[in-house]
Design an enzyme around this catalytic site. Sequence first.
Site, PDB file in Angstrom:
ATOM      1  N   LYS A  41     -32.024 -15.064 -36.065  1.00  0.00           N
ATOM      2  CA  LYS A  41     -31.067 -15.673 -35.140  1.00  0.00           C
ATOM      3  C   LYS A  41     -31.387 -17.155 -34.995  1.00  0.00           C
ATOM      4  O   LYS A  41     -32.512 -17.535 -34.662  1.00  0.00           O
ATOM      5  CB  LYS A  41     -31.130 -14.993 -33.773  1.00  0.00           C
ATOM      6  N   ASP A  68     -26.107 -18.099 -33.082  1.00  0.00           N
ATOM      7  CA  ASP A  68     -25.865 -17.809 -31.661  1.00  0.00           C
ATOM      8  C   ASP A  68     -25.386 -19.076 -30.954  1.00  0.00           C
ATOM      9  O   ASP A  68     -26.149 -19.726 -30.243  1.00  0.00           O
ATOM     10  CB  ASP A  68     -27.164 -17.277 -31.046  1.00  0.00           C
ATOM     11  N   LYS A  70     -22.443 -19.078 -29.051  1.00  0.00           N
ATOM     12  CA  LYS A  70     -21.670 -18.677 -27.853  1.00  0.00           C
ATOM     13  C   LYS A  70     -20.431 -19.554 -27.671  1.00  0.00           C
ATOM     14  O   LYS A  70     -20.275 -20.260 -26.670  1.00  0.00           O
ATOM     15  CB  LYS A  70     -22.552 -18.700 -26.613  1.00  0.00           C
ATOM     16  N   ASP A  73     -13.852 -22.121 -26.235  1.00  0.00           N
ATOM     17  CA  ASP A  73     -13.036 -23.348 -26.284  1.00  0.00           C
ATOM     18  C   ASP A  73     -11.586 -22.911 -26.466  1.00  0.00           C
ATOM     19  O   ASP A  73     -11.290 -21.706 -26.395  1.00  0.00           O
ATOM     20  CB  ASP A  73     -13.527 -24.239 -27.442  1.00  0.00           C
ATOM     21  N   THR A 124     -27.440 -12.613 -18.860  1.00  0.00           N
ATOM     22  CA  THR A 124     -28.395 -11.909 -17.991  1.00  0.00           C
ATOM     23  C   THR A 124     -28.995 -12.843 -16.947  1.00  0.00           C
ATOM     24  O   THR A 124     -29.574 -12.385 -15.971  1.00  0.00           O
ATOM     25  CB  THR A 124     -29.523 -11.260 -18.808  1.00  0.00           C
ATOM     26  N   ARG A 215     -40.325 -14.325 -28.941  1.00  0.00           N
ATOM     27  CA  ARG A 215     -41.728 -14.685 -28.709  1.00  0.00           C
ATOM     28  C   ARG A 215     -42.771 -13.607 -28.980  1.00  0.00           C
ATOM     29  O   ARG A 215     -43.882 -13.963 -29.415  1.00  0.00           O
ATOM     30  CB  ARG A 215     -41.870 -15.255 -27.291  1.00  0.00           C
TER      31      ARG A 215
HETATM   32  O1  C5P Z   1     -38.464 -14.797 -27.032  1.00  0.00           O
HETATM   33  P1  C5P Z   1     -37.511 -13.709 -26.588  1.00  0.00           P
HETATM   34  O2  C5P Z   1     -37.773 -12.371 -27.252  1.00  0.00           O
HETATM   35  O3  C5P Z   1     -37.393 -13.608 -25.099  1.00  0.00           O
HETATM   36  O4  C5P Z   1     -36.120 -14.222 -27.172  1.00  0.00           O
HETATM   37  C1  C5P Z   1     -34.932 -13.540 -26.956  1.00  0.00           C
HETATM   38  C2  C5P Z   1     -33.796 -14.280 -27.582  1.00  0.00           C
HETATM   39  O5  C5P Z   1     -32.598 -13.671 -27.123  1.00  0.00           O
HETATM   40  C3  C5P Z   1     -33.721 -15.748 -27.202  1.00  0.00           C
HETATM   41  O6  C5P Z   1     -33.155 -16.451 -28.313  1.00  0.00           O
HETATM   42  C4  C5P Z   1     -32.784 -15.766 -26.037  1.00  0.00           C
HETATM   43  O7  C5P Z   1     -32.056 -16.952 -25.930  1.00  0.00           O
HETATM   44  C5  C5P Z   1     -31.839 -14.613 -26.379  1.00  0.00           C
HETATM   45  N1  C5P Z   1     -31.206 -13.989 -25.239  1.00  0.00           N
HETATM   46  C6  C5P Z   1     -31.882 -13.404 -24.176  1.00  0.00           C
HETATM   47  N2  C5P Z   1     -31.214 -12.820 -23.164  1.00  0.00           N
HETATM   48  C7  C5P Z   1     -29.890 -12.813 -23.164  1.00  0.00           C
HETATM   49  C8  C5P Z   1     -29.169 -13.380 -24.213  1.00  0.00           C
HETATM   50  C9  C5P Z   1     -29.871 -13.955 -25.241  1.00  0.00           C
HETATM   51  O8  C5P Z   1     -33.110 -13.406 -24.165  1.00  0.00           O
HETATM   52  N3  C5P Z   1     -29.254 -12.237 -22.178  1.00  0.00           N
END
Ligand code: C5P
Length: 236
Positions: A41, A68, A70, A73, A124, A215
Amino acid sequence: MKSPSSTISTRDRLIVALDFPTQARALALVSVLSDSVSTYKIGLQLYTAEGPGIVRAVAATGAKIFLDLKLHDIPNTVARAVAAAGELGVRMLTVHLSGGRAMLEAAVEARSPNLSLLGVTVLTSATPETLSETGVNFGIEEQVLRLAELGRKSGIDGLITSPHEVRILRERLGDQMKLFTPGVRPSWAEANDQKRFTTPNEALQSGADYLVIGRPITADPDPRAAVERLLGEIAD
Ligand code: C5P
């Protein structure tokens, strides 16, 4: 409820979020993970810093790209961005379902055969106050279901969903749409800033098709071992 999409391979269920500031750091991770990860992603930070070159560079390794951005427009502008993403070779692209039916149908119309459009319902990070201050007077779950239904009727291919909404969305939508779930943490990983996370297997058991994970892999001193551990857990 078990995901109906049992034909997806374990490896393909994992999407690694390349949340890095530079192409060099992103490509360094891709080269370490190339044997075990099929899809990455690319989000707003990396795309804004590096432009479409980062998509071409990661795709050149043979990986699939989930872009991603989003989009939200006017229909014509979104349709052109969707077409441009298709030409770039992107395989999954996000749009805000709150853009409305005309925008979503224009996006669906402009998508190339290999490109799946994924709808974002309510972020979220949103609270009931976020909804009311933007003029939405429904609860979060009701708004998520309303937007999911709008996406389905407009021809959107899948949804981004918190692990806590997967089950109800799967129950409402059946297997018509693919469900992509961030906010997932294996038991051995740090929570970071994710507050209401579930484990990968809980998300899959609730009906998720794909897991978006950053992460726990990207910040691990041995990202490849972290991926293998995670894939082993999912396969079990
Ligand atoms: O590092 P981590 O596992 O938290 O990353 C989750 C990914 O999913 C990030 O790119 C974050 O922007 C994305 N994301 C999220 N929660 C959401 C929508 C997208 O953590 N509701």
